[in-house]
Scaffold this motif. Structure first.
Motif, PDB file in Angstrom:
ATOM      1  N   ASN A 269      46.334  21.682   8.368  1.00  0.00           N
ATOM      2  CA  ASN A 269      46.568  23.118   8.162  1.00  0.00           C
ATOM      3  C   ASN A 269      45.518  23.958   8.857  1.00  0.00           C
ATOM      4  OD1 ASN A 269      47.379  21.980   5.012  1.00  0.00           O
ATOM      5  ND2 ASN A 269      48.874  22.990   6.300  1.00  0.00           N
ATOM      6  N   THR A 270      45.903  25.181   9.176  1.00  0.00           N
ATOM      7  CA  THR A 270      44.961  26.117   9.773  1.00  0.00           C
ATOM      8  C   THR A 270      44.177  26.868   8.696  1.00  0.00           C
ATOM      9  OG1 THR A 270      46.657  26.411  11.457  1.00  0.00           O
ATOM     10  CG2 THR A 270      44.775  27.892  11.569  1.00  0.00           C
ATOM     11  N   GLY A 271      44.850  27.225   7.603  1.00  0.00           N
ATOM     12  CA  GLY A 271      44.197  27.947   6.511  1.00  0.00           C
ATOM     13  C   GLY A 271      43.730  29.338   6.915  1.00  0.00           C
ATOM     14  N   THR A 272      44.541  30.038   7.705  1.00  0.00           N
ATOM     15  CA  THR A 272      44.140  31.366   8.209  1.00  0.00           C
ATOM     16  C   THR A 272      43.792  32.332   7.075  1.00  0.00           C
ATOM     17  OG1 THR A 272      45.717  30.959   9.987  1.00  0.00           O
ATOM     18  CG2 THR A 272      44.854  33.191   9.813  1.00  0.00           C
ATOM     19  N   SER A 273      44.612  32.307   5.997  1.00  0.00           N
ATOM     20  CA  SER A 273      44.436  33.318   4.943  1.00  0.00           C
ATOM     21  C   SER A 273      43.173  33.080   4.111  1.00  0.00           C
ATOM     22  CB  SER A 273      45.672  33.348   4.036  1.00  0.00           C
ATOM     23  OG  SER A 273      45.797  32.093   3.401  1.00  0.00           O
ATOM     24  N   VAL A 279      35.897  29.774   0.259  1.00  0.00           N
ATOM     25  CA  VAL A 279      36.746  29.162  -0.769  1.00  0.00           C
ATOM     26  C   VAL A 279      37.441  27.886  -0.309  1.00  0.00           C
ATOM     27  CG1 VAL A 279      37.191  31.340  -1.983  1.00  0.00           C
ATOM     28  CG2 VAL A 279      38.792  30.569  -0.210  1.00  0.00           C
ATOM     29  N   ALA A 280      37.477  27.642   1.002  1.00  0.00           N
ATOM     30  CA  ALA A 280      38.184  26.449   1.509  1.00  0.00           C
ATOM     31  C   ALA A 280      37.524  25.186   0.966  1.00  0.00           C
ATOM     32  CB  ALA A 280      38.154  26.424   3.031  1.00  0.00           C
ATOM     33  N   ASN A 281      38.337  24.214   0.664  1.00  0.00           N
ATOM     34  CA  ASN A 281      37.809  22.930   0.203  1.00  0.00           C
ATOM     35  C   ASN A 281      37.259  22.159   1.416  1.00  0.00           C
ATOM     36  OD1 ASN A 281      37.317  20.456  -0.931  1.00  0.00           O
ATOM     37  ND2 ASN A 281      39.200  20.429  -2.138  1.00  0.00           N
TER      38      ASN A 281
HETATM   39  P1  ADP Z   1      49.880  25.800   8.251  1.00  0.00           P
HETATM   40  O1  ADP Z   1      48.703  25.556   9.131  1.00  0.00           O
HETATM   41  O2  ADP Z   1      50.839  24.669   8.220  1.00  0.00           O
HETATM   42  O3  ADP Z   1      50.482  27.156   8.471  1.00  0.00           O
HETATM   43  P2  ADP Z   1      48.326  26.782   6.150  1.00  0.00           P
HETATM   44  O4  ADP Z   1      47.152  26.912   6.987  1.00  0.00           O
HETATM   45  O5  ADP Z   1      49.048  28.028   5.765  1.00  0.00           O
HETATM   46  O6  ADP Z   1      49.335  25.794   6.756  1.00  0.00           O
HETATM   47  O7  ADP Z   1      47.929  25.921   4.866  1.00  0.00           O
HETATM   48  C1  ADP Z   1      48.868  25.610   3.851  1.00  0.00           C
HETATM   49  C2  ADP Z   1      48.268  25.901   2.497  1.00  0.00           C
HETATM   50  O8  ADP Z   1      47.191  24.992   2.248  1.00  0.00           O
HETATM   51  C3  ADP Z   1      47.680  27.298   2.403  1.00  0.00           C
HETATM   52  O9  ADP Z   1      47.952  27.799   1.117  1.00  0.00           O
HETATM   53  C4  ADP Z   1      46.197  27.064   2.598  1.00  0.00           C
HETATM   54  O10 ADP Z   1      45.424  28.042   1.971  1.00  0.00           O
HETATM   55  C5  ADP Z   1      46.017  25.698   1.938  1.00  0.00           C
HETATM   56  N1  ADP Z   1      44.857  24.958   2.502  1.00  0.00           N
HETATM   57  C6  ADP Z   1      44.797  24.323   3.690  1.00  0.00           C
HETATM   58  N2  ADP Z   1      43.602  23.750   3.876  1.00  0.00           N
HETATM   59  C7  ADP Z   1      42.874  24.015   2.774  1.00  0.00           C
HETATM   60  C8  ADP Z   1      41.547  23.701   2.354  1.00  0.00           C
HETATM   61  N3  ADP Z   1      40.710  22.968   3.125  1.00  0.00           N
HETATM   62  N4  ADP Z   1      41.129  24.169   1.161  1.00  0.00           N
HETATM   63  C9  ADP Z   1      41.942  24.884   0.368  1.00  0.00           C
HETATM   64  N5  ADP Z   1      43.210  25.199   0.697  1.00  0.00           N
HETATM   65  C10 ADP Z   1      43.675  24.784   1.888  1.00  0.00           C
END
Ligand code: ADP
Ligand code: MG
Length: 344
Positions: A269-273, A279-281
């Motif tokens: 995942n990118t986790g843009t938001s 807060v990211a794990n």
């Molecule tokens: P994609 O890259 O497929 O668009 P996202 O970046 O939107 O996916 O990630 C999917 C979900 O997982 C989101 O709600 C994001 O916040 C969550 N997420 C991804 N990586 C992490 C992380 N390291 N810690 C916490 N939440 C994460």
């Protein structure tokens, strides 16, 4: 013959692709933990401009990985809308021929989840299927997309799954497919896996349709040992199992070819938001870094960091994706505290 990894005076050099979103901050935690634990690894940082309409950065990254043999990676963004600029994540895997993705999904006792004691290995074809990126609009309003399955890639990934089972004392391989509908393409993948299975009489082989697999994973995941599947089904099944175990922030995946290896968080995942919010794990990227250390032969450093991660999780120091209150920083600080205790 595997190409030797870049290795000078006892130190390894690996390519670092921070990517977008939370990638760069997670990489900084990896660097901090490595330097704190005295890990003999140097990073060659390579940024890929998401807005570029050419592949200059991508080619540079590929050259770097060819030189170093190993990379640690965040999710790379491709914003260009030019049809010839393909997803760089996919292009990287295809050009380096990283034909298998391995995701070892093991429950953490300290993480609240729907099922306990899950231990499933997902072995996914990583370079073809729906990810061939061959799409076109044949006439206005009609888009065709090619799904490519070859017997040679199906055979390589199937053999990888059965060899993995043999090496790691695993008992069963389940081929996941949709050959009842996609009789030729998924049929070839299924038939190839059945043929390869004959060379491994001690390992049970069965197969399951993708839709039923998703239901079975949610209701009775303990029936699965190794799941062998195509690229898109692998992406879906990986996300289902990561979700069952605690979400996107925990598990790490490995991309293998005959020559190069890329380590990254399991759900890519990118986790843009959530970027830049503390807060990211950080665990999934740190687990990817630990896998990388094992691959490079730095067993003691891998174990040191792994134990510190496990202690932190089992003590309930969890970011909010796991239902906790801790910041990314607090999780990393706890990991470093456990490294310090173990090193004294
Ligand atoms: P994609 O890259 O497929 O668009 P996202 O970046 O939107 O996916 O990630 C999917 C979900 O997982 C989101 O709600 C994001 O916040 C969550 N997420 C991804 N990586 C992490 C992380 N390291 N810690 C916490 N939440 C994460
Ligand atoms: Mg996203």
């Amino acid at each position: 013959m595997p190409i030797p990894k870049a290795h000078y005076g006892g130190r390894h050099t690996v390519t670092l692709l921070p990517g977008a979103g939370i990638g760069p901050e997670l990489m900084n935690y990896v660097k901090e933990v490595f330097s704190y634990a005295g890990v003999p690894v140097d990073f060659e940082d390579v940024d890929i401009d998401p807005n570029a309409d050419d592949n200059v950065d991508l080619d540079f990254a590929i050259t770097s990985i060819r030189r170093n043999g190993v990379a640690l990676k965040g999710n790379i963004e491709t914003r260009s809308t030019e049809a010839e600029v393909l997803s760089r994540n996919v292009a990287l895997r295809n050009q380096l021929d990283l034909y298998v993705n391995v995701l070892h999904c093991v429950s953490y006792p300290g993480v609240n989840s729907r099922h306990k004691n899950i231990d499933i290995v997902i072995v996914r074809q990583n370079t073809e299927g729906e990810y061939a990126m061959l799409e076109h609009e044949s006439v206005k309003g009609v888009v065709e997309s090619m799904k490519v399955i070859t017997s040679s890639n199906s055979e390589r990934v199937a053999r990888y799954a059965f060899e993995y089972a043999k090496r790691n004392g695993r008992k069963k391989v389940t081929t996941v497919h949709k050959a009842n509908i996609m009789k030729l393409s998924d049929g070839l993948f299924l038939e190839t896996s059945k043929r390869v299975a004959k060379d491994y009489p001690d390992i049970v082989h069965n197969d399951m349709i993708i839709d039923n697999t998703c239901m079975q994973l949610v209701s009775n995941p303990h029936q699965f040992d190794i799941v062998l599947t195509t690229n898109l089904y692998g992406a879906i099944v990986s996300n289902v199992v990561c979700g069952l175990l605690g979400g996107a922030g925990l598990l790490a995946g490995k991309n293998f070819g005959d020559h190069y290896t890329i380590f990254e968080p399991g759900t890519r995942n990118t986790g843009t938001s959530i970027a830049g919010k503390n807060v990211a794990n950080p665990i999934a990227m740190l687990n990817a870094a630990v896998d990388m250390l094992r691959h490079l032969g730095h067993k003691n450093h891998a174990a040191l960091i792994q134990n510190a991660i496990n202690k932190t999780i089992n003590q309930g120091i969890h970011t909010r994706d796991l239902g906790g209150q801790a910041t990314s920083r607090e999780v990393v600080d706890s990991i470093m505290k456990h490294i310090k205790i173990a090193s004294n």
